[in-house]
Design a protein around this motif. Structure first.
Motif, PDB file in Angstrom:
ATOM      1  N   HIS A 153      -6.654 -10.569 -12.758  1.00 63.26           N
ATOM      2  CA  HIS A 153      -6.418  -9.703 -11.472  1.00 63.26           C
ATOM      3  C   HIS A 153      -5.927  -8.540 -12.334  1.00 63.26           C
ATOM      4  O   HIS A 153      -5.870  -7.260 -11.630  1.00 63.26           O
ATOM      5  CB  HIS A 153      -5.809 -10.234 -10.544  1.00 63.26           C
ATOM      6  N   TYR A 154      -5.599  -7.891 -13.181  1.00 66.06           N
ATOM      7  CA  TYR A 154      -5.038  -6.762 -14.104  1.00 66.06           C
ATOM      8  C   TYR A 154      -5.800  -5.888 -12.958  1.00 66.06           C
ATOM      9  O   TYR A 154      -6.928  -5.677 -12.808  1.00 66.06           O
ATOM     10  CB  TYR A 154      -4.933  -6.540 -15.150  1.00 66.06           C
ATOM     11  N   CYS A 155      -5.072  -4.387 -12.556  1.00 64.16           N
ATOM     12  CA  CYS A 155      -5.732  -3.769 -11.470  1.00 64.16           C
ATOM     13  C   CYS A 155      -7.003  -3.025 -12.886  1.00 64.16           C
ATOM     14  O   CYS A 155      -6.634  -2.574 -13.442  1.00 64.16           O
ATOM     15  CB  CYS A 155      -4.900  -2.841 -11.325  1.00 64.16           C
ATOM     16  N   PHE A 190       0.877  -2.460 -12.164  1.00 65.56           N
ATOM     17  CA  PHE A 190      -1.075  -2.839 -12.322  1.00 65.56           C
ATOM     18  C   PHE A 190      -1.278  -4.299 -12.621  1.00 65.56           C
ATOM     19  O   PHE A 190      -2.456  -5.051 -12.036  1.00 65.56           O
ATOM     20  CB  PHE A 190      -1.256  -2.492 -13.103  1.00 65.56           C
ATOM     21  N   ALA A 246      -6.379   0.773 -13.205  1.00 66.47           N
ATOM     22  CA  ALA A 246      -5.314   1.343 -14.312  1.00 66.47           C
ATOM     23  C   ALA A 246      -5.024   2.183 -14.716  1.00 66.47           C
ATOM     24  O   ALA A 246      -5.057   3.487 -14.831  1.00 66.47           O
ATOM     25  CB  ALA A 246      -4.430   0.124 -14.652  1.00 66.47           C
ATOM     26  N   GLY A 284      -8.174   1.677  -4.417  1.00 69.17           N
ATOM     27  CA  GLY A 284      -8.491   2.296  -5.151  1.00 69.17           C
ATOM     28  C   GLY A 284      -7.295   4.344  -5.409  1.00 69.17           C
ATOM     29  O   GLY A 284      -6.109   4.007  -6.156  1.00 69.17           O
ATOM     30  N   LEU A 306     -10.988  -8.662  -5.227  1.00 70.81           N
ATOM     31  CA  LEU A 306      -9.385  -8.699  -4.896  1.00 70.81           C
ATOM     32  C   LEU A 306      -8.965 -10.304  -4.336  1.00 70.81           C
ATOM     33  O   LEU A 306      -8.305 -10.942  -4.646  1.00 70.81           O
ATOM     34  CB  LEU A 306      -9.046  -8.008  -4.246  1.00 70.81           C
ATOM     35  N   THR A 324      -3.516   3.601  -4.699  1.00 71.11           N
ATOM     36  CA  THR A 324      -2.304   3.132  -5.431  1.00 71.11           C
ATOM     37  C   THR A 324      -2.226   4.917  -6.221  1.00 71.11           C
ATOM     38  O   THR A 324      -1.002   4.996  -7.373  1.00 71.11           O
ATOM     39  CB  THR A 324      -3.455   2.476  -6.879  1.00 71.11           C
ATOM     40  N   THR A 350       2.739  -8.251  -4.773  1.00 70.91           N
ATOM     41  CA  THR A 350       1.343  -9.445  -4.333  1.00 70.91           C
ATOM     42  C   THR A 350       1.047 -11.372  -4.289  1.00 70.91           C
ATOM     43  O   THR A 350       2.380 -11.056  -4.597  1.00 70.91           O
ATOM     44  CB  THR A 350       0.575  -9.067  -5.922  1.00 70.91           C
TER      45      THR A 350
END
Length: 405
Positions: free
Chosen positions: A351-353, A346, A356, A244, A85, A247, A293
């Motif tokens: 850095h897209y989750c 997301f 997701a 995780g 992250l 969210t 973010t």
């Protein structure tokens, strides 16, 4: 409310209770606004561009050294700083590649049976807990379901799940804009407890390896070379567990509240469960579980026509971008039927989750199951919002399930 007042509001305690009026006021000044040396993004296109721009970097240990010299004294901050992250390429690329091997579409699809079983278990507990009266949806389903799923993926024994809600509540405070001394101390203690727990579990998995993420990441560390340091092993396990499930918990709570406020949509979703994918996307857009973010400009750049000098801090209000009228027609209306729905809930870019698809799958299974099992469920009493903006959700969501079908 002018732009400066909106920024002050969004950076103050209580911002997470209802940030949308401040979002609208700030957006009226433009998709990106400069204030006191920082930049604040509310436009969808501008936020998407920043998230995908390789010049825009996350707040890593080097930047922490510049802006918060004693940050290593807090284990909560240090734990996340060692995770993907808070790393930029090439370290981010290396760590994400190791973790992404477990989050493949095939593996996530195989988890559907696990999720269905967990949903059945938690729905039964919700019914038993209510016993015809009022029950807290967060305690009985929104927390235990994603904790159970992520623990199954990581390889955490079911008997240990009960401790993680408390630890997550304390630890994730370091991801918020505002951090009190008491919250910092609680995050430090929670991180120490989580490190001790994972150190013990890693030793168990070294003796008895399984097809799980703890085993896989521990093996990557033990292989030596530059695969995964000891700090990165701990940081990424903590991130995948705590961030995780937090969210997904917020997605479930926010989603149920939105639906119960709109009985016609409850009826439609019960009659047409195949529409659940569109409903989950609209929940993610309308009231996302992650609202904020940040990035730093690693080089001079231009965002939506505004020069952003190297070294500038950029705050991206994802909840505002998801209601940008330049991207979404009638954005303040909850409309699962809207076409081209592409929320930034997301993130985007490198850095897209990672989790997701799993979060979406859990919501797609859980929400129809709850509405089907409890067709007369209604809100009961006043829900309690957490005072969080980055991870925005409910502390308590009292419901009266009513009779069970």
């Amino acid at each position: 409310m002018d732009a400066a007042a909106a920024v002050r509001s969004l950076l103050s305690p209580g911002a997470g209770f209802d940030p949308y009026p401040a979002y609208a006021a700030l957006r009226s000044a433009g998709p990106i606004v400069g204030h006191d040396g920082a930049f604040f993004v509310t436009g969808w296109a501008a936020a998407d561009a920043v998230l995908r721009d390789p010049r825009m970097i996350v707040f890593d240990s080097g930047l922490l050294d510049q802006h918060w010299p004693d940050w290593r004294r807090n284990k909560g901050v240090a734990l996340f700083a060692d995770s993907m992250l808070k790393h930029n390429p090439p370290n981010h690329t290396r760590m994400r590649r190791l973790a992404s091997g477990v989050f493949t579409p095939r593996r996530v699809a195989r988890l559907r049976d696990v999720i269905v079983a967990q949903v059945d278990e938690t729905v039964a507990e919700l019914a038993a807990g209510a016993d015809g009266g009022v029950v807290d949806f967060m305690t009985y389903l929104a927390y235990p379901l994603p904790i159970g799923v992520i623990c199954a993926l990581l390889g955490v024994p079911a008997a240990d799940r009960g401790r993680f809600r408390r630890l997550a509540e304390a630890l994730t405070a370091v991801l918020e804009v505002q951090l009190t001394e008491a919250q910092a101390a609680a995050a430090h203690e929670a991180a120490g407890e989580l490190e001790e727990y994972f150190a013990s579990l890693i030793e168990v998995r070294r003796r008895d390896p399984r097809d799980d993420l703890v085993t896989a990441l521990a093996a990557a560390h033990d292989a030596g070379g530059d695969q995964l340091t000891a700090g990165e092993l701990m940081g990424n396990l903590a991130l995948l567990l705590v961030a995780g499930f937090e969210t997904t918990t917020n997605l479930l709570g926010n989603g149920l509240r939105l639906l119960l406020d709109r009985p016609a949509h409850v009826t439609r979703l019960r009659e047409d469960p195949a529409a659940v994918g569109a409903y989950v996307e609209e929940i993610l857009r309308f009231d996302p579980p992650v609202q904020l973010t940040g990035r730093f400009a690693g080089a001079d750049a231009e965002v939506a026509g505004l020069p952003v000098p190297e070294g500038s801090e950029i705050m991206l209000f994802l909840g505002a971008a998801n209601r940008d009228p330049a991207r979404f027609a009638d954005p303040d209306r909850f409309d699962p039927g809207r076409s081209g729905n592409a929320p930034l809930s997301f993130g985007a870019g490198i850095h897209y989750c990672l989790g997701a698809p799993l979060a979406r799958l859990e919501a797609e299974v859980a929400l129809p199951a709850v509405l089907r099992r409890f067709p007369r469920m209604a809100l009961a009493g006043e829900p309690v919002r957490r005072d969080r903006l980055t991870l925005r959700g409910w502390a308590a969501l009292p419901v009266a399930p009513g009779s069970v079908d």
